[in-house]
Structures are given as structure tokens and as C-alpha cells.
Design a protein around this motif. Structure first.
Motif, PDB file in Angstrom:
ATOM      1  N   GLY A  72      40.573  48.079  55.468  1.00 30.42           N
ATOM      2  CA  GLY A  72      41.380  47.155  54.684  1.00 30.42           C
ATOM      3  C   GLY A  72      41.460  47.510  53.219  1.00 30.42           C
ATOM      4  N   VAL A  73      41.178  48.770  52.882  1.00 33.20           N
ATOM      5  CA  VAL A  73      41.182  49.240  51.499  1.00 33.20           C
ATOM      6  C   VAL A  73      42.406  50.126  51.276  1.00 33.20           C
ATOM      7  CG1 VAL A  73      39.931  50.621  49.786  1.00 33.20           C
ATOM      8  CG2 VAL A  73      38.673  49.106  51.342  1.00 33.20           C
ATOM      9  N   HIS A  74      43.083  49.942  50.133  1.00 33.38           N
ATOM     10  CA  HIS A  74      44.253  50.759  49.814  1.00 33.38           C
ATOM     11  C   HIS A  74      43.839  52.210  49.539  1.00 33.38           C
ATOM     12  CE1 HIS A  74      46.144  46.892  49.347  1.00 33.38           C
ATOM     13  NE2 HIS A  74      45.569  46.630  48.193  1.00 33.38           N
ATOM     14  N   MET A  75      44.757  53.149  49.836  1.00 33.40           N
ATOM     15  CA  MET A  75      44.596  54.542  49.434  1.00 33.40           C
ATOM     16  C   MET A  75      45.660  54.874  48.400  1.00 33.40           C
ATOM     17  SD  MET A  75      42.076  56.450  50.463  1.00 33.40           S
ATOM     18  CE  MET A  75      42.805  57.804  49.528  1.00 33.40           C
ATOM     19  N   LEU A  76      45.214  55.310  47.213  1.00 29.82           N
ATOM     20  CA  LEU A  76      46.120  55.727  46.151  1.00 29.82           C
ATOM     21  C   LEU A  76      46.258  57.246  46.196  1.00 29.82           C
ATOM     22  CD1 LEU A  76      47.709  55.435  43.463  1.00 29.82           C
ATOM     23  CD2 LEU A  76      45.495  55.518  42.284  1.00 29.82           C
ATOM     24  N   LEU A  77      47.502  57.715  46.350  1.00 26.13           N
ATOM     25  CA  LEU A  77      47.757  59.148  46.434  1.00 26.13           C
ATOM     26  C   LEU A  77      48.870  59.549  45.473  1.00 26.13           C
ATOM     27  CD1 LEU A  77      47.644  59.565  50.323  1.00 26.13           C
ATOM     28  CD2 LEU A  77      45.854  60.162  48.693  1.00 26.13           C
ATOM     29  N   TYR A  78      48.701  60.733  44.892  1.00 27.31           N
ATOM     30  CA  TYR A  78      49.719  61.304  44.019  1.00 27.31           C
ATOM     31  C   TYR A  78      50.397  62.440  44.803  1.00 27.31           C
ATOM     32  CZ  TYR A  78      47.128  58.872  40.328  1.00 27.31           C
ATOM     33  OH  TYR A  78      46.491  57.921  39.563  1.00 27.31           O
ATOM     34  N   PRO A  79      51.548  62.177  45.417  1.00 30.56           N
ATOM     35  CA  PRO A  79      52.144  63.170  46.314  1.00 30.56           C
ATOM     36  C   PRO A  79      52.677  64.411  45.611  1.00 30.56           C
ATOM     37  CG  PRO A  79      53.628  61.312  46.026  1.00 30.56           C
ATOM     38  CD  PRO A  79      52.331  60.936  45.371  1.00 30.56           C
ATOM     39  N   GLU A  80      52.799  64.366  44.266  1.00 28.18           N
ATOM     40  CA  GLU A  80      53.209  65.566  43.536  1.00 28.18           C
ATOM     41  C   GLU A  80      52.078  66.592  43.489  1.00 28.18           C
ATOM     42  OE1 GLU A  80      55.983  64.083  39.969  1.00 28.18           O
ATOM     43  OE2 GLU A  80      54.240  62.798  40.315  1.00 28.18           O
ATOM     44  N   GLY A  81      50.863  66.154  43.782  1.00 26.43           N
ATOM     45  CA  GLY A  81      49.717  67.064  43.811  1.00 26.43           C
ATOM     46  C   GLY A  81      49.047  67.225  42.464  1.00 26.43           C
ATOM     47  N   THR A  82      49.798  67.611  41.466  1.00 23.45           N
ATOM     48  CA  THR A  82      49.274  67.775  40.114  1.00 23.45           C
ATOM     49  C   THR A  82      50.183  67.027  39.136  1.00 23.45           C
ATOM     50  OG1 THR A  82      50.539  69.821  39.812  1.00 23.45           O
ATOM     51  CG2 THR A  82      48.269  70.036  40.619  1.00 23.45           C
ATOM     52  N   ARG A  83      49.757  66.979  37.879  1.00 22.71           N
ATOM     53  CA  ARG A  83      50.565  66.289  36.868  1.00 22.71           C
ATOM     54  C   ARG A  83      51.935  66.944  36.708  1.00 22.71           C
ATOM     55  NH1 ARG A  83      46.914  67.026  31.949  1.00 22.71           N
ATOM     56  NH2 ARG A  83      46.198  68.739  33.249  1.00 22.71           N
ATOM     57  N   ASN A  84      52.925  66.114  36.542  1.00 19.73           N
ATOM     58  CA  ASN A  84      54.295  66.584  36.346  1.00 19.73           C
ATOM     59  C   ASN A  84      54.478  66.991  34.882  1.00 19.73           C
ATOM     60  OD1 ASN A  84      57.024  67.058  36.314  1.00 19.73           O
ATOM     61  ND2 ASN A  84      57.626  64.947  36.705  1.00 19.73           N
ATOM     62  N   LYS A  85      54.610  68.286  34.637  1.00 18.18           N
ATOM     63  CA  LYS A  85      54.782  68.791  33.277  1.00 18.18           C
ATOM     64  C   LYS A  85      56.234  69.163  32.995  1.00 18.18           C
ATOM     65  CE  LYS A  85      50.072  70.651  33.407  1.00 18.18           C
ATOM     66  NZ  LYS A  85      49.224  71.872  33.292  1.00 18.18           N
ATOM     67  N   THR A  86      57.118  68.851  33.943  1.00 15.62           N
ATOM     68  CA  THR A  86      58.532  69.173  33.785  1.00 15.62           C
ATOM     69  C   THR A  86      59.269  68.006  33.119  1.00 15.62           C
ATOM     70  OG1 THR A  86      59.338  68.234  35.880  1.00 15.62           O
ATOM     71  CG2 THR A  86      58.314  70.414  35.963  1.00 15.62           C
ATOM     72  N   ASP A  87      60.549  68.196  32.849  1.00 16.07           N
ATOM     73  CA  ASP A  87      61.380  67.135  32.295  1.00 16.07           C
ATOM     74  C   ASP A  87      62.017  66.277  33.382  1.00 16.07           C
ATOM     75  OD1 ASP A  87      60.890  67.922  29.651  1.00 16.07           O
ATOM     76  OD2 ASP A  87      62.516  69.406  29.695  1.00 16.07           O
ATOM     77  N   ASP A  88      61.817  66.649  34.631  1.00 17.96           N
ATOM     78  CA  ASP A  88      62.373  65.873  35.743  1.00 17.96           C
ATOM     79  C   ASP A  88      61.543  64.620  35.979  1.00 17.96           C
ATOM     80  OD1 ASP A  88      64.413  67.692  36.236  1.00 17.96           O
ATOM     81  OD2 ASP A  88      63.159  68.897  37.577  1.00 17.96           O
ATOM     82  N   PRO A  89      62.144  63.568  36.541  1.00 18.55           N
ATOM     83  CA  PRO A  89      61.382  62.348  36.823  1.00 18.55           C
ATOM     84  C   PRO A  89      60.199  62.575  37.755  1.00 18.55           C
ATOM     85  CG  PRO A  89      63.741  61.928  36.993  1.00 18.55           C
ATOM     86  CD  PRO A  89      63.579  63.417  36.844  1.00 18.55           C
ATOM     87  N   LEU A  90      60.352  63.492  38.717  1.00 19.50           N
ATOM     88  CA  LEU A  90      59.302  63.770  39.688  1.00 19.50           C
ATOM     89  C   LEU A  90      59.285  65.251  40.034  1.00 19.50           C
ATOM     90  CD1 LEU A  90      60.053  60.910  42.257  1.00 19.50           C
ATOM     91  CD2 LEU A  90      58.122  60.940  40.684  1.00 19.50           C
ATOM     92  N   LYS A  91      58.130  65.742  40.465  1.00 19.52           N
ATOM     93  CA  LYS A  91      58.038  67.026  41.138  1.00 19.52           C
ATOM     94  C   LYS A  91      58.201  66.793  42.634  1.00 19.52           C
ATOM     95  CE  LYS A  91      54.575  69.623  40.213  1.00 19.52           C
ATOM     96  NZ  LYS A  91      53.165  70.008  40.005  1.00 19.52           N
ATOM     97  N   SER A  92      58.434  67.840  43.378  1.00 15.86           N
ATOM     98  CA  SER A  92      58.572  67.699  44.826  1.00 15.86           C
ATOM     99  C   SER A  92      57.273  67.172  45.436  1.00 15.86           C
ATOM    100  CB  SER A  92      58.954  69.039  45.464  1.00 15.86           C
ATOM    101  OG  SER A  92      57.970  70.024  45.172  1.00 15.86           O
ATOM    102  N   PHE A  93      57.396  66.424  46.526  1.00 18.28           N
ATOM    103  CA  PHE A  93      56.252  65.793  47.179  1.00 18.28           C
ATOM    104  C   PHE A  93      55.663  66.687  48.262  1.00 18.28           C
ATOM    105  CE2 PHE A  93      57.580  61.048  46.441  1.00 18.28           C
ATOM    106  CZ  PHE A  93      57.341  61.214  45.092  1.00 18.28           C
TER     107      PHE A  93
END
Length: 242
Positions: free
Chosen positions: A142-163
Motif C-alpha cells: 500500500g506504499v506509493h512508488m516514485l519513479l523518474y522515467p527519464e532516468g537522469t536529470r533533464n539537461k535539455t531545453d525540451d519539457p521532457l527527455k524520452s521515457f
């Protein structure tokens, strides 16, 4: 001024962490999932004090989407190291995140990462397999899992990196809903690649309507990933234009 502020925020973080260390160690001795719930309650209380003191107020939107007793796979964009205290502040209830195994070897930090995270050595296939099994167990408690699907920090100018696929495989295998989550302004506080320094700024954490995965199969992974990616990308773009 950026360096002076960074030193102030760092000193305050370390000093407050030392205060929190003993109660966090004590709750880490409790059985799961009680240890996770108590640990995250302490972490959230800590951040509710720390973030205003460093002049980075956290504002949330969409918390009503969380249903009591329902664990979610929280899929979040990743722009800065500040994302971690911001999500600790904002996420209601108990949660764990995925973290590098080597972080648990650092003295003091080890207590926090062993209780608050699922640890993985990304270079070890067996470790990745074990972490996936552990994430399923976390959700079953019953515990949430927090995941960052980009893998690493987004250093680009795009809103997101690929997942990557991991979060979506986990969601379909466990049939748990995904909670798309968007962080704003953390990069303005602490940017990757810049020299030592930071600056205060308001943070916004927006939880978007959950995406149900009940009845989905492995064949639905690409479409599910694309849907969540598009939802978050369009939300970020829309918010930028406001």
C-alpha cells in the motif's frame, strides 16, 4: 549571492538532518510498512520546515486525485536534485523511490536511503531484477512508488527527455494506476552543470489525473508510455504559455 545562498541552504540542511537522524534511525527499526510510513511522515515534516526556511515554498495541485488506500506509481519529471525534497514535501502518504545502491554506502545517508528507497545497481542485471521485485512488494504493502522515467536529470531545453519502459512495465504487471506528476521551477533553484551556487524560488508540484492500467497487458506498454509522456509534455507546454 548565489554562492552565499547555497552555503546557507547547505548548512541549514546538514544541521536539520542531524536533528532528524535519531528519530529516523529509531523508526527504521520498526517492521515494514510501518517504518516506511513513519519515516516519510518525519521526512515530510522536515521538508515542511526546511523548504520555507530556504525561501523555496512548495505549492501543490491535484492532491485530491489520491484515493485513500490506493498505492500509485508516481511518474515524475526530473530536472534537479531539488526534486527529491520537493516530492518528499508534496506526496501524501508513504512512498519509496528508486535510488542508486552506492548512495546507501555513505555514512548518515545510508539510514535514509535504506528505508526511503528501493536500491539498485544499474550495471548489475540481478540487482535490477531484485529491485523490480522489491518495488512490487512496496506497492502490495500500500506504499506509493516514485519513479523518474527519464532516468537522469533533464539537461535539455525540451519539457521532457524520452521515457524508459520500467515504470510502465511495473504498472501493468501490478495493475496499479500511474499518477503523472509535473515539477516546475526546481531547475531555477539548482541547475545541473553550473558552478557552485543556487537561488531561492517557488516550487510547484502538480499531480495529474491518474491513468488506470487494469486489464492492460505487456502489449500495451508502448501506448501507455506514449500516453503518459504526451500528457505530461502537453501539460508542461501549456503551463509555460500561461
Amino acid at each position: 549571492m548565489r554562492k552565499i545562498y547555497a552555503v546557507y541552504a547547505l548548512i541549514l540542511f546538514v544541521s536539520s538532518m542531524l536533528i532528524m537522524l535519531i528519530p529516523m534511525w529509531l523508526v527504521s527499526l520498526l517492521p515494514a510498512p510501518l517504518n516506511i510510513r513513519c519515516f516519510m511522515w518525519l521526512g515530510r515534516a522536515w521538508m515542511h520546515v526546511y523548504m520555507p526556511l530556504v525561501f523555496c515554498p512548495v505549492h501543490t495541485k491535484g492532491r485530491q486525485y489520491f484515493k485513500k488506500g490506493q498505492p500509485y506509481i508516481i511518474v515524475c519529471n526530473h530536472n534537479s536534485y531539488v526534486d527529491i525534497p520537493a516530492t518528499t514535501y508534496a506526496i501524501p502518504g508513504a512512498s519509496k523511490s528508486l535510488a542508486k545502491q552506492e548512495l546507501a554506502r555513505i555514512p548518515v545517508w545510508s539510514i535514509m536511503y535504506k528505508v526511503g528507497s528501493v536500491l539498485v545497481n544499474r550495471d548489475d542485471p540481478e540487482s535490477r531484477k531484485r529491485s523490480f521485485t522489491e518495488m512490487k512488494e512496496v506497492l502490495n504493502m500500500g506504499v506509493h512508488m516514485l519513479l523518474y522515467p527519464e532516468g537522469t536529470r533533464n539537461k535539455t531545453d525540451d519539457p521532457l527527455k524520452s521515457f524508459y519502459d520500467g515504470a510502465f512495465i511495473l504498472a501493468i504487471e501490478t495493475q496499479k494506476p500511474i499518477m503523472p506528476t509535473v515539477l516546475f521551477n526546481t531547475r531555477k533553484i539548482l541547475s545541473a552543470g553550473k558552478s557552485f551556487g543556487a537561488r531561492p524560488h517557488r516550487i510547484d508540484v502538480h499531480f495529474l489525473p491518474p491513468v488506470e492500467t487494469a486489464g492492460m497487458t505487456q502489449d500495451d506498454i508502448p501506448a501507455l508510455k506514449e500516453h503518459v509522456f504526451k500528457t505530461m509534455w502537453e501539460y508542461i507546454e501549456k503551463s509555460r504559455s500561461v
